[in-house]
Design a protein around this motif. Sequence first.
Motif, mmCIF file in Angstrom:
data_model
loop_
_atom_site.group_PDB
_atom_site.id
_atom_site.type_symbol
_atom_site.label_atom_id
_atom_site.label_comp_id
_atom_site.label_asym_id
_atom_site.label_seq_id
_atom_site.Cartn_x
_atom_site.Cartn_y
_atom_site.Cartn_z
ATOM 1 N N ASP A 33 37.990 15.408 -19.943
ATOM 2 C CA ASP A 33 38.540 16.733 -19.758
ATOM 3 C C ASP A 33 38.965 17.328 -21.107
ATOM 4 O O ASP A 33 38.709 18.474 -21.407
ATOM 5 C CB ASP A 33 39.732 16.684 -18.795
ATOM 6 N N VAL A 61 45.932 12.760 -14.432
ATOM 7 C CA VAL A 61 44.789 12.515 -13.547
ATOM 8 C C VAL A 61 45.219 11.550 -12.456
ATOM 9 O O VAL A 61 45.896 10.553 -12.726
ATOM 10 C CB VAL A 61 43.591 11.917 -14.323
ATOM 11 N N ALA A 63 40.984 6.726 -14.600
ATOM 12 C CA ALA A 63 41.780 7.948 -14.727
ATOM 13 C C ALA A 63 41.929 8.352 -16.190
ATOM 14 O O ALA A 63 41.833 9.537 -16.539
ATOM 15 C CB ALA A 63 43.154 7.753 -14.079
ATOM 16 N N ILE A 100 38.700 9.893 -17.413
ATOM 17 C CA ILE A 100 38.546 11.256 -16.886
ATOM 18 C C ILE A 100 39.396 12.226 -17.709
ATOM 19 O O ILE A 100 38.942 13.316 -18.061
ATOM 20 C CB ILE A 100 38.915 11.310 -15.394
ATOM 21 N N ALA A 101 40.592 11.818 -18.043
ATOM 22 C CA ALA A 101 41.455 12.669 -18.874
ATOM 23 C C ALA A 101 40.823 12.896 -20.240
ATOM 24 O O ALA A 101 40.859 14.015 -20.768
ATOM 25 C CB ALA A 101 42.832 12.036 -19.025
ATOM 26 N N HIS A 111 46.225 6.312 -11.698
ATOM 27 C CA HIS A 111 46.752 7.520 -12.321
ATOM 28 C C HIS A 111 46.902 7.327 -13.820
ATOM 29 O O HIS A 111 46.977 6.199 -14.314
ATOM 30 C CB HIS A 111 48.103 7.897 -11.707
#
Length: 91
Positions: A83, A51, A76, A79-80, A41
């Motif tokens: 985004d 995330v 994670a 990915i953030a 996370h």
Amino acid sequence: MGDSADNKKLIEKAVEILRKRGQAAAAKKATREASEGLIGHYIHAGGKIGVIVEINCESDFVRAPMRFSSFGHDVAMHIAAVDRVMFGAKT
């Protein structure tokens, strides 16, 4: 000149052999179950982006080291970041 053509044929044959071996290895691994893993996370500063990601592996020996836990956090976090870049999120 014949040597160059022969070498090209040998290289093509080697590539074909390696491709077949790779496909066979992938087919063998496809039946394995990744039953171990963790939840990674990341919550960005300010708490506007968060995330949660599930990372699976085949054995608890892989899952156990701290590096695997750090890997889950890093995935994670990336990915953030993607985004934020793709959707223009502001912090």
